[in-house]
Scaffold this motif. Sequence first.
Motif, mmCIF file in Angstrom:
data_model
loop_
_atom_site.group_PDB
_atom_site.id
_atom_site.type_symbol
_atom_site.label_atom_id
_atom_site.label_comp_id
_atom_site.label_asym_id
_atom_site.label_seq_id
_atom_site.Cartn_x
_atom_site.Cartn_y
_atom_site.Cartn_z
ATOM 1 N N GLN A 1 0.223 103.386 52.349
ATOM 2 C CA GLN A 1 0.101 103.695 53.776
ATOM 3 C C GLN A 1 -1.110 102.958 54.341
ATOM 4 N N THR A 2 -0.884 102.168 55.363
ATOM 5 C CA THR A 2 -1.962 101.315 55.888
ATOM 6 C C THR A 2 -2.327 101.616 57.335
ATOM 7 N N ASP A 3 -1.749 102.674 57.924
ATOM 8 C CA ASP A 3 -2.150 103.025 59.286
ATOM 9 C C ASP A 3 -3.616 103.424 59.275
ATOM 10 N N THR A 4 -4.312 103.118 60.358
ATOM 11 C CA THR A 4 -5.780 103.265 60.364
ATOM 12 C C THR A 4 -6.293 104.511 61.069
ATOM 13 N N GLY A 5 -5.425 105.244 61.753
ATOM 14 C CA GLY A 5 -5.898 106.404 62.504
ATOM 15 C C GLY A 5 -6.063 107.650 61.679
ATOM 16 N N CYS A 6 -5.458 107.670 60.497
ATOM 17 C CA CYS A 6 -5.493 108.845 59.629
ATOM 18 C C CYS A 6 -6.087 108.462 58.288
ATOM 19 N N GLY A 7 -7.195 109.092 57.938
ATOM 20 C CA GLY A 7 -7.858 108.765 56.688
ATOM 21 C C GLY A 7 -7.219 109.399 55.478
ATOM 22 N N LYS A 8 -6.325 110.368 55.689
ATOM 23 C CA LYS A 8 -5.630 111.026 54.595
ATOM 24 C C LYS A 8 -4.129 110.734 54.689
ATOM 25 N N ARG A 9 -3.341 111.508 54.004
ATOM 26 C CA ARG A 9 -1.906 111.274 53.949
ATOM 27 C C ARG A 9 -1.278 111.511 55.329
ATOM 28 N N MET A 10 -0.464 110.548 55.771
ATOM 29 C CA MET A 10 0.187 110.644 57.067
ATOM 30 C C MET A 10 1.656 111.009 56.877
ATOM 31 N N ILE A 11 2.147 111.917 57.715
ATOM 32 C CA ILE A 11 3.541 112.363 57.723
ATOM 33 C C ILE A 11 4.186 111.859 59.011
ATOM 34 N N GLU B 1 10.070 123.397 68.848
ATOM 35 C CA GLU B 1 11.187 122.934 68.037
ATOM 36 C C GLU B 1 11.281 121.416 68.091
ATOM 37 N N GLY B 2 11.099 120.806 66.960
ATOM 38 C CA GLY B 2 11.172 119.358 66.841
ATOM 39 C C GLY B 2 10.651 118.947 65.487
ATOM 40 N N THR B 3 10.767 117.669 65.184
ATOM 41 C CA THR B 3 10.306 117.201 63.883
ATOM 42 C C THR B 3 8.800 117.364 63.727
ATOM 43 N N GLY B 4 8.370 117.676 62.521
ATOM 44 C CA GLY B 4 6.950 117.718 62.233
ATOM 45 C C GLY B 4 6.399 116.317 62.014
ATOM 46 N N SER B 5 5.094 116.188 62.115
ATOM 47 C CA SER B 5 4.390 114.945 61.796
ATOM 48 C C SER B 5 2.903 115.240 61.842
ATOM 49 N N GLY B 6 2.105 114.299 61.393
ATOM 50 C CA GLY B 6 0.673 114.487 61.518
ATOM 51 C C GLY B 6 -0.114 113.977 60.332
ATOM 52 N N CYS B 7 -1.410 114.116 60.439
ATOM 53 C CA CYS B 7 -2.360 113.672 59.426
ATOM 54 C C CYS B 7 -2.748 114.867 58.569
ATOM 55 N N SER B 8 -2.516 114.778 57.278
ATOM 56 C CA SER B 8 -2.825 115.890 56.381
ATOM 57 C C SER B 8 -4.312 116.208 56.383
ATOM 58 N N ALA B 9 -4.603 117.471 56.292
ATOM 59 C CA ALA B 9 -6.004 117.898 56.235
ATOM 60 C C ALA B 9 -6.559 117.843 54.816
ATOM 61 N N TYR B 10 -5.674 117.750 53.827
ATOM 62 C CA TYR B 10 -6.125 117.889 52.447
ATOM 63 C C TYR B 10 -5.719 116.749 51.520
ATOM 64 N N ASP B 11 -4.505 116.212 51.672
ATOM 65 C CA ASP B 11 -3.989 115.265 50.687
ATOM 66 C C ASP B 11 -4.522 113.859 50.898
ATOM 67 N N ALA B 12 -4.814 113.193 49.804
ATOM 68 C CA ALA B 12 -5.314 111.823 49.857
ATOM 69 C C ALA B 12 -4.243 110.867 50.363
ATOM 70 N N LYS B 13 -4.698 109.787 50.972
ATOM 71 C CA LYS B 13 -3.776 108.790 51.502
ATOM 72 C C LYS B 13 -3.276 107.898 50.377
ATOM 73 N N PRO B 14 -1.968 107.767 50.225
ATOM 74 C CA PRO B 14 -1.459 106.857 49.194
ATOM 75 C C PRO B 14 -1.774 105.412 49.557
ATOM 76 N N SER B 15 -1.883 104.569 48.566
ATOM 77 C CA SER B 15 -2.321 103.188 48.786
ATOM 78 C C SER B 15 -1.369 102.405 49.667
#
Length: 449
Positions: free
Chosen positions: A331-341, A315-329
């Motif tokens: 978002q500039t964090d470098t650890g996740c190549g796709k969409r970050m939540i 139980e807690g907030t979700g977060s993480g690096c999407s397995a499928y969705d492209a990263k929007p322009s």
Amino acid sequence: MRTTNSPHISGRWRRIGSAAAAATALALAGFGAAAQADAATPHKVSAQTIATQVAKAHVQTTNACATTTKKGYASCDALRVTGGTTAFMEKQAAVKGVAPATIKPNASSGTPTGYGPSDLQSAYGLASAASSKGSGETVAIVDAYDDPNAAADLATYRSYYGLPACTTSNGCFKKVSQTGSTTSLPSADSGWAGEISLDLDMVSATCPNCNILLVEAKSASMTNLGTAVNEAVKLGAKYVSNSYGGSESSSDSSYDSSYYNHAGVVITASAGDEGYGAEYPAGSQYVTAVGGTALKKASNTRGWSESVWNTSSTEGTGSGCSAYDAKPSWQTDTGCGKRMIADVSAVADPATGVSVYDSYGADGTGWNTYGGTSASSPLIASVYALAGTPSSGSYPAKFPYAKAGTSALNDVTSGSNGSCSTSYFCTARSGYDGPTGLGTPEGVSAFTG
């Protein structure tokens, strides 16, 4: 999406039937800025004392829509408090100099036990905007199934807190099906009715002058919920909140293009309630993904503090690096190549939860306290509404990134929501992190563009 069941609170709270009774209840409960000030003055309780008491909040919860989701379906991200003592109850007890009450299963509450509009507006620097802005703006709520008591419960919440009436007759509130019908509505569902009440009340608390459009999908399938999103936009809403989520899948890119790609429209989505891990539609590159915090009174300049919401390993907030969705322009964090939540966040911890009025079905016990990222998503959608209509062709998820690191956002730097191989995916830090994104609102300037 959490499916663990706890005993339900039952019973009904008799609705306040007159303005005089409402005013009396407000004074007794210590609600509203004036009432809170009056209640605090005789006891001369220090902010530190209140903060210390608030820190003791601890509750038990149940998922409002306790169903096991299957592929292509979603569950709501609302957690109803069924036992324990909330931060609001601890705060009120400290002000009054009494022992805090306890929420007990199968016991109704005659007055709210969670944060109300004045608390939320204070915490997020919204009091001025909430009183003067939002007129003419429509915030849409998309949920599954019907809440037959939605209009009546909304009226009770707003009357109690002294908010402007928002009814079908005055044009402020409208409820439709995913096809836009006002008469042919989905089947009723008690659990989703609680979710609906939470969403409507959070819009009311954050943007009291906004119109509210409730669009009810005929089921919790991604297809039907997505169709409801399209209907909300078709009916003119510029702010659409989605307090639900399901497992990511290879179908997400198709859902993106079919349902969530609406340039010039704010689309918010809950990040999830099961701790670290990505869910959809929060993973969509076209939405503002909203994480969750624990919100507590503090003896600092702001008067409030926040940390990552994390009750337990499940139980807690979700977060993480999407397995499928492209990263929007943007978002500039470098650890996740796709969409970050996530992108931004707001209160979601049930122990520091919000006041909700719901009277329908087994879950409809009158006044309840709710948490989950189902609270933070409509809150953030309503902050966008206070900020004003998005520019044509824009993707409003981008707006807060222009204010990263400024006083327009409260940077949340403590707490985590689980274990992860890349630290910021699950652990708060200075600047951007997964659980809280860029932080929480401090006024509306981070939500314009």
